[in-house]
Motif scaffolding. Structure first.
Motif, PDB file in Angstrom:
ATOM      1  N   ASP A 156       0.858  -1.189   0.000  1.00  0.00           N
ATOM      2  CA  ASP A 156       0.000   0.000   0.000  1.00  0.00           C
ATOM      3  C   ASP A 156       0.892   1.235   0.000  1.00  0.00           C
ATOM      4  O   ASP A 156       1.801   1.360   0.820  1.00  0.00           O
ATOM      5  CB  ASP A 156      -0.896   0.029   1.248  1.00  0.00           C
ATOM      6  CG  ASP A 156      -1.985  -1.035   1.178  1.00  0.00           C
ATOM      7  OD1 ASP A 156      -2.199  -1.603   0.086  1.00  0.00           O
ATOM      8  OD2 ASP A 156      -2.609  -1.298   2.224  1.00  0.00           O
ATOM      9  N   ARG A 167      -1.574  -0.811  -4.186  1.00  0.00           N
ATOM     10  CA  ARG A 167      -2.743   0.045  -3.902  1.00  0.00           C
ATOM     11  C   ARG A 167      -2.254   1.441  -3.546  1.00  0.00           C
ATOM     12  O   ARG A 167      -1.273   1.607  -2.813  1.00  0.00           O
ATOM     13  CB  ARG A 167      -3.539  -0.515  -2.720  1.00  0.00           C
ATOM     14  CG  ARG A 167      -4.305  -1.763  -3.057  1.00  0.00           C
ATOM     15  CD  ARG A 167      -5.395  -2.032  -2.032  1.00  0.00           C
ATOM     16  NE  ARG A 167      -4.894  -2.098  -0.665  1.00  0.00           N
ATOM     17  CZ  ARG A 167      -5.661  -2.325   0.396  1.00  0.00           C
ATOM     18  NH1 ARG A 167      -6.962  -2.485   0.239  1.00  0.00           N
ATOM     19  NH2 ARG A 167      -5.141  -2.399   1.610  1.00  0.00           N
ATOM     20  N   ASN A 169      -7.701   7.051  -4.683  1.00  0.00           N
ATOM     21  CA  ASN A 169      -7.039   5.794  -5.050  1.00  0.00           C
ATOM     22  C   ASN A 169      -6.585   5.852  -6.512  1.00  0.00           C
ATOM     23  O   ASN A 169      -6.617   6.912  -7.134  1.00  0.00           O
ATOM     24  CB  ASN A 169      -7.947   4.596  -4.753  1.00  0.00           C
ATOM     25  CG  ASN A 169      -9.248   4.695  -5.553  1.00  0.00           C
ATOM     26  OD1 ASN A 169      -9.342   5.455  -6.523  1.00  0.00           O
ATOM     27  ND2 ASN A 169     -10.248   3.930  -5.146  1.00  0.00           N
TER      28      ASN A 169
END
Ligand SMILES: Cc1cc2nc3c(=O)[nH]c(=O)nc-3n(C[C@H](O)[C@H](O)[C@H](O)COP(=O)(O)OP(=O)(O)OC[C@H]3O[C@@H](n4cnc5c(N)ncnc54)[C@H](O)[C@@H]3O)c2cc1C
Length: 477
Positions: free
Chosen positions: A34, A74, A434
């Motif tokens: 992430d 991500r 995102n």
């Protein structure tokens, strides 16, 4: 198989390269990464530092984008480590963290007058013209004569952006508010001051040569700066980069200067409406103020070569009248909550990317050199704010080696699932962006550009960036 849940804080080139290298590395465990950034958009200083009229360098974004578009990383934008997410949070959800937070503020310059009205840090100016969401939308460009302190590439970027005519920046991605302000700039003379000589500068030949290509801007250099000592001559003879820099500067000595000189080829008077002066062997001593606390000049000491590649003061003091001063003396890292920080160098103390801290056995005076389990650093916050984007790749390789070999120090998170981090951010009401959000923003900026016959127009306000990213129609109104 063991799985490494890794958080990377900072989606600039260092963070993205680190993710890419780890995913491609030979390792005996699975990885899930992430990538967090405080800004709604990724790419760090490539988006918010590299000058808009350097499209080739901005193009590095294409390579970085390919990495995050692959789908195995991500992205969580608009999430600030230390406020939205803490070290304890990371320990609860991940096995390890890499800090790749770069350096965004100006290094300090301790001369009298730095706090006068009209004295600016170059990093703030760069953030403004590159459309950083956290700086004011306007910039006071009322000065006709401006000084830039520094002899590195950021000083040249600053000088070029001040001297260049706004229309010549229109083909770039500069935000509308920046164009509007630059268009009305009162500048006629930009003076760059560096304490060393032409053979010791830190800028690169490409950046220098580019100055001479600006329309309607005359380059002014001074003969007194070219009386080279033996060590300068040796540097020019032995170092190709210095040789090219010298050649470029020499070519400007014979060009017409709008300083009252004439074109040696045509005999015509020089007519450029703006001038960019390069002053070497000039050590700034003081920013001089007027009765209203505004910048009125810069006082500097003439230096001379010391015979060993450095310079020493000559005692000769000079002053140039300017109404604004830009300090381009380097960038500096910022401390992060819960993470050790080297105040002197502005970096996170580390050994090859493994963060070091005071261990139980460290004494009070010991700065701490024991590995801090699970915590790593890469990029400018690891090494200091020098070097090009490409250097962050080799940085990342070294750090990733440490991560892979440091398995015994990884944390044991209580909630390692990927969903648990999303729930945490949502429970705190954080409007994170995102990867899809970045695509939305990217498309929106390209569309704004297309409508105006330009490649891209950057969106500046943070709120609007977040709204467009997250698909809220209000931003298009
Ligand atoms: C004005 C300027 C011009 C430059 N021009 C060039 C050039 O032409 N060519 C070239 O090769 N190099 C250039 N560079 C150098 C290049 O930008 C750097 O080498 C590179 O960006 C460093 O990468 P980084 O990832 O370490 O840091 P950065 O690019 O600064 O990325 C750090 C990221 O961390 C994020 N971050 C910081 N703090 C937090 C936090 N608390 N929480 C979450 N996220 C955080 C930031 O938002 C940022 O996105 C230039 C640099 C500057 C300053």
């Amino acid at each position: 198989m063991t799985k490494l849940r890794l958080a990377i804080v900072g989606a600039g080139p260092a963070g993205i390269y680190a993710a890419d290298i780890l995913l491609k590395a030979e390792r005996g465990f699975d990885v899930s990464i992430d990538l967090f950034d405080q800004l709604p958009a990724p790419y760090g200083l490539v988006r918010y530092g590299v000058a808009p009229d350097h499209p080739r360098i901005k193009g590095i974004i294409t390579a970085l984008r390919e990495v995050i578009d692959r789908g195995d990383i991500r992205l969580f934008g608009n999430v600030r480590y230390g406020e939205d997410i803490t070290l304890d949070d990371l320990k609860r959800h991940y096995n390890a963290v890499i800090f790749a937070t770069g350096a965004v503020r100006d290094a300090s310059l301790t001369i009298p007058g730095v706090d006068l009205d009209g004295s600016y840090g170059a990093a703030d100016f760069v953030s403004w013209y590159d459309g950083h969401p956290d700086v004011p939308r306007t910039w006071p460009l009322t000065a006709s004569s401006v000084a830039v302190i520094g002899n590195g590439n950021v000083a040249l970027d600053t000088a070029r952006m001040l001297a260049k005519h706004a229309e010549d920046l229109l083909p770039t991605e500069i935000p509308d508010n920046v164009y509007e302000v630059l268009k009305d700039s009162a500048v006629t003379d930009v003076h760059v001051f560096g304490r060393r000589g032409p053979a010791q500068v830190k800028f690169t030949p490409l950046e220098l040569r580019e100055l001479g290509e600006m329309r309607d801007v005359e380059m002014v250099v001074y003969d007194e700066d070219f009386d080279y000592d033996e060590s300068s001559k040796a540097a020019i003879a032995s170092n190709k980069q210095v040789m090219v820099i010298d050649r470029v500067l020499q070519s400007w000595r014979t060009r017409p200067s709008a300083n009252g000189a004439t074109d040696p080829a045509t005999g015509a008077e020089a007519t450029a409406s703006r001038r960019l002066h390069l002053h070497f062997f000039a050590r700034p001593l003081e920013i001089v103020g007027d009765d209203h606390g505004r910048v009125a000049g810069i006082r500097y000491e003439r230096t001379e070569p010391d015979g060993e590649g450095g310079v020493r003061g000559t005692g000769e003091i000079r002053q140039t009248a300017v109404q604004a001063v830009y300090r381009a003396v380097g960038y500096f890292g910022s401390p992060l909550p819960g993470i050790p920080f080297d105040e002197k160098h502005g970096v996170i103390p580390n050994r090859e990317g493994q963060v070091l801290h005071k261990g139980e056995s460290s004494s009070d005076t010991d700065p701490g050199n024991e590995p801090m389990p699970g915590v790593y650093a890469t990029g400018w916050i690891k090494r200091g704010p020098v070097g090009l984007i490409g250097h962050t790749k080799s940085d990342a390789m070294e750090t990733i080696k440490r991560v892979i070999n440091g398995q015994s120090g990884w944390w044991n998170p209580a909630s390692p699932s990927e969903e648990s981090v999303v729930q945490l951010l949502q429970s705190r009401g954080i409007r994170y962006t995102n990867l899809d959000g970045w695509h939305n923003l990217d498309q929106h900026e390209l569309a704004l550009g297309e409508a105006a016959g330009r490649t891209r127009i950057k969106l500046v306000p943070r709120d609007e960036m977040v709204r467009v990213s997250n698909g809220d129609d209000a931003a298009d109104a």
